[in-house]
Design a protein around this motif. Sequence first.
Motif, mmCIF file in Angstrom:
data_model
loop_
_atom_site.group_PDB
_atom_site.id
_atom_site.type_symbol
_atom_site.label_atom_id
_atom_site.label_comp_id
_atom_site.label_asym_id
_atom_site.label_seq_id
_atom_site.Cartn_x
_atom_site.Cartn_y
_atom_site.Cartn_z
ATOM 1 N N LYS A 294 16.102 4.013 -9.704
ATOM 2 C CA LYS A 294 15.473 3.869 -11.019
ATOM 3 C C LYS A 294 14.275 4.810 -11.104
ATOM 4 N N ALA A 295 14.123 5.491 -12.211
ATOM 5 C CA ALA A 295 13.084 6.514 -12.356
ATOM 6 C C ALA A 295 11.692 5.914 -12.222
ATOM 7 N N LEU A 296 10.778 6.709 -11.694
ATOM 8 C CA LEU A 296 9.381 6.321 -11.635
ATOM 9 C C LEU A 296 8.777 6.294 -13.038
ATOM 10 N N PRO A 297 7.757 5.478 -13.253
ATOM 11 C CA PRO A 297 7.059 5.532 -14.541
ATOM 12 C C PRO A 297 6.502 6.936 -14.797
ATOM 13 N N HIS A 298 6.525 7.339 -16.054
ATOM 14 C CA HIS A 298 5.908 8.589 -16.515
ATOM 15 C C HIS A 298 6.682 9.832 -16.084
ATOM 16 N N ARG A 299 7.901 9.658 -15.569
ATOM 17 C CA ARG A 299 8.720 10.795 -15.150
ATOM 18 C C ARG A 299 10.094 10.665 -15.803
ATOM 19 N N MET A 300 10.241 11.204 -16.982
ATOM 20 C CA MET A 300 11.478 11.081 -17.763
ATOM 21 C C MET A 300 11.887 9.614 -17.871
ATOM 22 N N GLU A 301 10.896 8.774 -18.111
ATOM 23 C CA GLU A 301 11.102 7.334 -18.215
ATOM 24 C C GLU A 301 11.572 6.986 -19.629
ATOM 25 N N ASN A 313 9.078 8.955 -21.843
ATOM 26 C CA ASN A 313 7.716 9.163 -21.354
ATOM 27 C C ASN A 313 7.767 10.069 -20.128
ATOM 28 N N ASP A 314 7.359 11.308 -20.302
ATOM 29 C CA ASP A 314 7.293 12.270 -19.196
ATOM 30 C C ASP A 314 5.853 12.753 -19.039
ATOM 31 N N SER A 315 4.917 11.793 -19.076
ATOM 32 C CA SER A 315 3.489 12.134 -19.035
ATOM 33 C C SER A 315 3.107 12.855 -17.756
ATOM 34 N N LYS A 316 3.885 12.692 -16.691
ATOM 35 C CA LYS A 316 3.579 13.351 -15.413
ATOM 36 C C LYS A 316 3.727 14.870 -15.508
ATOM 37 N N ALA A 317 4.375 15.346 -16.570
ATOM 38 C CA ALA A 317 4.541 16.796 -16.745
ATOM 39 C C ALA A 317 3.212 17.400 -17.174
ATOM 40 N N PRO A 403 18.604 8.504 -36.347
ATOM 41 C CA PRO A 403 19.415 7.920 -35.262
ATOM 42 C C PRO A 403 20.115 9.001 -34.441
ATOM 43 N N GLY A 404 20.033 8.852 -33.113
ATOM 44 C CA GLY A 404 20.578 9.860 -32.204
ATOM 45 C C GLY A 404 19.539 10.828 -31.687
ATOM 46 N N ASP A 405 18.388 10.911 -32.357
ATOM 47 C CA ASP A 405 17.343 11.849 -31.944
ATOM 48 C C ASP A 405 16.616 11.364 -30.690
ATOM 49 N N ILE A 406 15.898 12.299 -30.073
ATOM 50 C CA ILE A 406 15.067 12.047 -28.896
ATOM 51 C C ILE A 406 13.630 12.381 -29.242
ATOM 52 N N VAL A 407 12.689 11.508 -28.882
ATOM 53 C CA VAL A 407 11.267 11.844 -28.941
ATOM 54 C C VAL A 407 10.757 11.866 -27.512
ATOM 55 N N LEU A 408 10.239 13.001 -27.113
ATOM 56 C CA LEU A 408 9.865 13.239 -25.720
ATOM 57 C C LEU A 408 8.385 13.561 -25.609
ATOM 58 N N LEU A 409 7.636 12.734 -24.877
ATOM 59 C CA LEU A 409 6.284 13.101 -24.473
ATOM 60 C C LEU A 409 6.381 13.847 -23.150
ATOM 61 N N SER A 410 6.193 15.147 -23.190
ATOM 62 C CA SER A 410 6.175 15.975 -21.978
ATOM 63 C C SER A 410 5.080 17.011 -22.192
ATOM 64 N N PRO A 411 3.819 16.670 -21.873
ATOM 65 C CA PRO A 411 2.658 17.374 -22.443
ATOM 66 C C PRO A 411 2.428 18.803 -21.982
ATOM 67 N N ALA A 412 2.919 19.171 -20.781
ATOM 68 C CA ALA A 412 2.636 20.499 -20.224
ATOM 69 C C ALA A 412 1.136 20.728 -20.046
ATOM 70 N N CYS A 413 0.384 19.650 -19.922
ATOM 71 C CA CYS A 413 -1.076 19.716 -19.832
ATOM 72 C C CYS A 413 -1.599 18.555 -19.001
ATOM 73 N N ALA A 414 -2.781 18.755 -18.455
ATOM 74 C CA ALA A 414 -3.514 17.633 -17.875
ATOM 75 C C ALA A 414 -3.958 16.705 -18.996
ATOM 76 N N SER A 415 -4.396 15.521 -18.616
ATOM 77 C CA SER A 415 -4.695 14.476 -19.601
ATOM 78 C C SER A 415 -6.181 14.289 -19.866
ATOM 79 N N PHE A 416 -7.036 15.009 -19.145
ATOM 80 C CA PHE A 416 -8.437 14.595 -19.032
ATOM 81 C C PHE A 416 -9.274 14.824 -20.284
ATOM 82 N N ASP A 417 -8.719 15.478 -21.294
ATOM 83 C CA ASP A 417 -9.472 15.635 -22.534
ATOM 84 C C ASP A 417 -9.519 14.341 -23.330
ATOM 85 N N GLN A 418 -8.455 13.528 -23.232
ATOM 86 C CA GLN A 418 -8.382 12.309 -24.035
ATOM 87 C C GLN A 418 -8.090 11.051 -23.213
#
Length: 438
Positions: A294-301, A313-317, A403-418
Amino acid sequence: MITSRAFAGRRYAVLGLARSGLATVEALVASGAGVTAWDDREEARDEAMALGADIGNPLEIDLIGFAGVVVSPGVPLNRHPIAAHAREAHVPVIGDVELFAEARAELPPHKVVGITGTNGKSTVTALVTHMFESAGIPTLMGGNIGLPILSRDPLAPNENGVGVYVLELSSYQIDLSHSLACDVALLTNLTPDHLDRYDGFAGYAASKARLFSLQHRDQVAIVAVDDDPSKIIAGRINHRLFRVSGKDVDPVDQMRWPALQGPHNAQNAVCAIAVCRVLGLNDEQIEAGLATYKALPHRMELVGEVAGVRWYNDSKATNAASAAPALAAFPPAPDQRLHWIAGGQAKGDGLSACRPWFGHVKRAYLIGEAMDGFAAEIGDAIPVDRSGDLATAVARAAAVAEPGDIVLLSPACASFDQFKSFEERGDRFRAIVKAFGA
């Protein structure tokens, strides 16, 4: 916890008293060592004192005679004064992983797997751990993931084989290790990252490569050679070496592993397979582990599905190289369009690694400090929504996704601004999506 008679009668300084720092204090004191500990936070100093440590700032005491200064991997050795202060006293600066390495001689028979790389190392570490556990082999995951390694109880062998310690190792942890000889050492990939801590990319690559130089000649190196810098490192290894590639994974096979979709997970899977084969798992055990992972949290979750729209949720990106495979995993189709949430604190590498997959994206929703820079870099290649913050991006994506669409959080950035961390960012994303009914 893991202790060692090798520490008894010696004195150590511990700088930084978060989870791993306090675990280090406790293990050293329990081993009979003297400990002088410091953290800027008074409550952390109180905890260390309760564990039996003396309180003192290593920068302000005479370190001559100390066996080591144990620092958090977060301490930037290239600019923190502790490095020079310890060097003047001829005292090594080390980490808790180095203490684990020094304690190995007293542990029951075991193997150590060390996993490093710019991207994918957490997934490969968790996957290897799962595969061994599902095969009934005592396994413990630590290093840059999970609980501090010194806080864990030593593994005992059983009828299925000796215990396996699976360590995720950042470049910082490798820098702080001097005797960590991994039975199996793995490099997943290598792209520019953490350049504020090194003398350019060459310095960062050398830090990763050092994991192999710490090995003995009878130990095994595994390198995924899907990028040129990793190929170069592989070419310099002069002991037992296996080269692997995500291209070696049959897409038909990968369809049987639900949590390991996309080209980046093909590389993660082939790396884990190689480790497990070296340490004796058979094909049936390997397949069972891959299929049940099972996938880890924040990695293509997969966070959930709302009105036929799937949210990932791909926040680890935290850089473009790790976001690119996520984009690649969702090719456009008549009933599938990709909405991409990106941005945060840029790392300086831009979006060039993502550009080959811009054609997969229906619309980009940009947030954080990188918003304007990313918008300029994307140009007319993708329709852009300057959302500004995560809640706005989610709301705007939800308003137009079908319906059928994907919404992907994959920031390509660090998180420390927010956000305080990529975990907090991913947790916030998950909570917002759940509020929409996922």
